[in-house]
Design a protein around this motif. Structure first.
Motif, mmCIF file in Angstrom:
data_model
loop_
_atom_site.group_PDB
_atom_site.id
_atom_site.type_symbol
_atom_site.label_atom_id
_atom_site.label_comp_id
_atom_site.label_asym_id
_atom_site.label_seq_id
_atom_site.Cartn_x
_atom_site.Cartn_y
_atom_site.Cartn_z
ATOM 1 N N TRP A 132 0.841 -1.185 0.000
ATOM 2 C CA TRP A 132 0.000 0.000 0.000
ATOM 3 C C TRP A 132 0.887 1.251 0.000
ATOM 4 C CZ3 TRP A 132 -5.491 -0.488 1.057
ATOM 5 C CH2 TRP A 132 -6.179 0.735 1.012
ATOM 6 N N TRP A 133 0.560 2.220 -0.855
ATOM 7 C CA TRP A 133 1.352 3.453 -0.900
ATOM 8 C C TRP A 133 1.210 4.207 0.415
ATOM 9 C CZ3 TRP A 133 2.902 6.252 -5.791
ATOM 10 C CH2 TRP A 133 3.144 5.335 -6.821
ATOM 11 N N GLN A 134 2.316 4.787 0.887
ATOM 12 C CA GLN A 134 2.320 5.378 2.211
ATOM 13 C C GLN A 134 2.921 6.776 2.201
ATOM 14 O OE1 GLN A 134 3.105 3.007 5.450
ATOM 15 N NE2 GLN A 134 2.272 1.171 4.551
ATOM 16 N N PRO A 135 2.371 7.688 3.021
ATOM 17 C CA PRO A 135 2.929 9.033 3.135
ATOM 18 C C PRO A 135 4.180 9.038 4.000
ATOM 19 C CG PRO A 135 1.021 8.799 4.555
ATOM 20 C CD PRO A 135 1.141 7.513 3.797
ATOM 21 N N ASN A 136 5.008 10.079 3.850
ATOM 22 C CA ASN A 136 6.249 10.171 4.620
ATOM 23 C C ASN A 136 6.094 11.031 5.869
ATOM 24 O OD1 ASN A 136 6.049 12.665 3.417
ATOM 25 N ND2 ASN A 136 8.196 12.784 2.779
ATOM 26 N N GLY A 137 4.854 11.265 6.284
ATOM 27 C CA GLY A 137 4.595 12.024 7.499
ATOM 28 C C GLY A 137 3.228 11.680 8.058
ATOM 29 N N ASP A 160 -14.094 10.133 -1.863
ATOM 30 C CA ASP A 160 -15.013 10.569 -2.909
ATOM 31 C C ASP A 160 -15.648 9.309 -3.495
ATOM 32 O OD1 ASP A 160 -16.280 11.354 -5.202
ATOM 33 O OD2 ASP A 160 -14.620 12.544 -5.986
ATOM 34 N N ASP A 161 -16.893 9.007 -3.071
ATOM 35 C CA ASP A 161 -17.560 7.773 -3.500
ATOM 36 C C ASP A 161 -17.880 7.772 -4.991
ATOM 37 O OD1 ASP A 161 -17.725 6.286 -1.050
ATOM 38 O OD2 ASP A 161 -19.152 7.806 -0.355
ATOM 39 N N VAL A 162 -18.124 8.945 -5.548
ATOM 40 C CA VAL A 162 -18.492 9.038 -6.957
ATOM 41 C C VAL A 162 -17.327 8.617 -7.848
ATOM 42 C CG1 VAL A 162 -19.223 10.574 -8.821
ATOM 43 C CG2 VAL A 162 -20.196 10.833 -6.513
ATOM 44 N N ASN A 163 -16.132 9.145 -7.545
ATOM 45 C CA ASN A 163 -14.954 8.857 -8.371
ATOM 46 C C ASN A 163 -14.052 7.778 -7.776
ATOM 47 O OD1 ASN A 163 -15.338 10.973 -10.474
ATOM 48 N ND2 ASN A 163 -15.189 12.325 -8.680
ATOM 49 N N ASN A 164 -14.456 7.238 -6.622
ATOM 50 C CA ASN A 164 -13.694 6.188 -5.943
ATOM 51 C C ASN A 164 -12.250 6.623 -5.668
ATOM 52 O OD1 ASN A 164 -13.593 3.664 -4.714
ATOM 53 N ND2 ASN A 164 -12.665 2.720 -6.529
ATOM 54 N N ILE A 165 -12.103 7.814 -5.077
ATOM 55 C CA ILE A 165 -10.800 8.398 -4.749
ATOM 56 C C ILE A 165 -10.771 8.685 -3.253
ATOM 57 C CG2 ILE A 165 -9.273 10.378 -5.074
ATOM 58 C CD1 ILE A 165 -10.428 10.677 -7.887
ATOM 59 N N VAL A 166 -9.635 8.411 -2.623
ATOM 60 C CA VAL A 166 -9.426 8.749 -1.215
ATOM 61 C C VAL A 166 -8.465 9.932 -1.146
ATOM 62 C CG1 VAL A 166 -8.532 7.964 0.994
ATOM 63 C CG2 VAL A 166 -9.876 6.415 -0.416
ATOM 64 N N TYR A 167 -8.861 10.997 -0.471
ATOM 65 C CA TYR A 167 -8.016 12.182 -0.289
ATOM 66 C C TYR A 167 -7.408 12.148 1.108
ATOM 67 C CZ TYR A 167 -10.305 14.050 -4.447
ATOM 68 O OH TYR A 167 -10.766 14.236 -5.724
ATOM 69 N N LEU A 168 -6.106 12.412 1.178
ATOM 70 C CA LEU A 168 -5.390 12.452 2.456
ATOM 71 C C LEU A 168 -4.841 13.853 2.673
ATOM 72 C CD1 LEU A 168 -3.207 9.202 2.217
ATOM 73 C CD2 LEU A 168 -5.542 9.421 3.054
ATOM 74 N N GLY A 169 -4.873 14.322 3.895
ATOM 75 C CA GLY A 169 -4.259 15.596 4.239
ATOM 76 C C GLY A 169 -3.460 15.449 5.513
ATOM 77 N N GLY A 170 -2.370 16.205 5.622
ATOM 78 C CA GLY A 170 -1.569 16.111 6.834
ATOM 79 C C GLY A 170 -0.181 16.689 6.661
ATOM 80 N N GLU A 171 0.750 16.174 7.426
ATOM 81 C CA GLU A 171 2.112 16.713 7.476
ATOM 82 C C GLU A 171 3.069 15.806 6.706
ATOM 83 O OE1 GLU A 171 2.439 16.683 11.648
ATOM 84 O OE2 GLU A 171 0.932 18.248 11.933
ATOM 85 N N PHE A 172 2.788 15.641 5.415
ATOM 86 C CA PHE A 172 3.655 14.825 4.561
ATOM 87 C C PHE A 172 3.915 15.572 3.261
ATOM 88 C CE2 PHE A 172 -0.764 13.489 4.051
ATOM 89 C CZ PHE A 172 -0.960 13.575 2.684
ATOM 90 N N SER A 173 4.972 15.187 2.575
ATOM 91 C CA SER A 173 5.333 15.865 1.329
ATOM 92 C C SER A 173 5.276 14.933 0.126
ATOM 93 C CB SER A 173 6.746 16.455 1.435
ATOM 94 O OG SER A 173 7.690 15.435 1.723
ATOM 95 N N GLU A 174 5.166 13.638 0.371
ATOM 96 C CA GLU A 174 5.070 12.698 -0.741
ATOM 97 C C GLU A 174 4.463 11.392 -0.269
ATOM 98 O OE1 GLU A 174 9.388 10.599 -0.979
ATOM 99 O OE2 GLU A 174 9.334 12.685 -1.659
ATOM 100 N N ILE A 175 3.957 10.617 -1.226
ATOM 101 C CA ILE A 175 3.399 9.295 -0.952
ATOM 102 C C ILE A 175 4.020 8.315 -1.942
ATOM 103 C CG2 ILE A 175 1.323 7.878 -0.876
ATOM 104 C CD1 ILE A 175 -0.274 10.312 -0.150
ATOM 105 N N ASN A 176 4.549 7.228 -1.428
ATOM 106 C CA ASN A 176 5.240 6.245 -2.255
ATOM 107 C C ASN A 176 4.826 4.833 -1.860
ATOM 108 O OD1 ASN A 176 7.062 8.014 -3.796
ATOM 109 N ND2 ASN A 176 7.949 8.470 -1.791
ATOM 110 N N PRO A 177 5.113 3.843 -2.729
ATOM 111 C CA PRO A 177 4.812 2.454 -2.357
ATOM 112 C C PRO A 177 5.653 2.010 -1.166
ATOM 113 C CG PRO A 177 5.289 2.659 -4.704
ATOM 114 C CD PRO A 177 5.678 3.945 -4.075
ATOM 115 N N ASP A 178 5.037 1.229 -0.302
ATOM 116 C CA ASP A 178 5.762 0.649 0.833
ATOM 117 C C ASP A 178 6.510 -0.578 0.339
ATOM 118 O OD1 ASP A 178 6.606 -0.040 3.387
ATOM 119 O OD2 ASP A 178 4.836 -1.268 3.736
#
Length: 233
Positions: free
Chosen positions: A29-34, A42-60
């Motif tokens: 699962w892709w993971q944030p660095n913070g 977003d159920d319509v487009n099947n997208i999950v939005y994340l917010g927080g103290e990270f600058s990138e998201i990469n595969p674990d």
């Protein structure tokens, strides 16, 4: 990112998909660095939005991954070691030999040394080392390994030559008396090694030595006055 944050993010993400018949944590699962502070789906487009103290998201994909040269994308089907890798070399057939201070690769017990084939699976090649492997080179069906270990196969210390078929070691190869950090083929069936040793076999060799195809120390003796970490011809 702390492990607790990662687990929390994964559990929260999985909760969005509660209609599934069975829930399992995704291996890569892709993971944030913070830290993640907010999650919205977003159920319509099947997208999950994340917010927080990270600058990138990469595969674990910790400790080892095959990356596509053209795209830079990792191949997530390859198995991962459970600890750090210090050296890796191609096996010439799309796979890799890796050395380090891991104890498992995927679900297979492999202590410090392993072979991963072109399909990303651990092979039957095995010869456990009791400490870290720092250096690897492959030459005509034999694999030279160097490191901090004092036991591999028939108790070879710090340096050993292994058969790539089953991992059996050659008992006739001269051993350094301390750590090996680098090794390269000499082009004649032997190798050059560098490290922080003071003897190889019965010969005084400070930090640099050449071992011939018969496993014997040659007369080549630069007598380096400090540790050698890398070699190239």
């Amino acid at each position: 990112m702390k492990t607790s944050h990662i687990i929390s993010v994964l559990i929260m993400l999985l909760s969005f998909f509660s209609n599934a018949q069975s829930l399992e944590l995704e291996e890569h699962w892709w993971q944030p660095n913070g830290t993640v502070r907010a999650i919205v789906k977003d159920d319509v487009n099947n997208i999950v939005y994340l917010g927080g103290e990270f600058s990138e998201i990469n595969p674990d994909d910790p400790y080892g991954v095959q990356v596509d040269i053209a795209t830079g994308m990792p191949d997530l089907t390859f198995v991962n070691p459970n600890e750090g890798v210090k050296a890796s070399i191609s096996d010439g057939n799309g796979g890799w030999y890796i050395g380090g201070y891991f104890t498992m690769v995927g679900d297979s017990v492999r202590k410090g040394l392993a072979h991963i084939n072109s399909s990303g699976e651990v092979t039957s090649f095995k010869n456990d080392c009791n400490a870290v492997v720092n250096a690897l080179h492959l030459d005509n069906g034999t694999l030279y390994i160097g490191g901090n270990f004092t036991a591999v196969g028939d108790l070879k210390e710090y340096g050993a030559v292994l058969n790539t078929t089953d991992g059996a070691s050659d008992p006739l190869v001269a051993e350094p008396n301390y750590r090996v950090f680098a090794s390269i083929p000499d082009g004649n069936g032997g190798c050059y090694i560098g490290g922080d040793f003071t003897k190889v076999g019965d010969s005084v060799r400070n930090n640099l030595a050449q071992i011939n195809a018969a496993g014997e120390v040659t007369a080549w003796n630069p007598d380096a006055n400090n540790h050698v970490y890398s070699l190239a011809i």
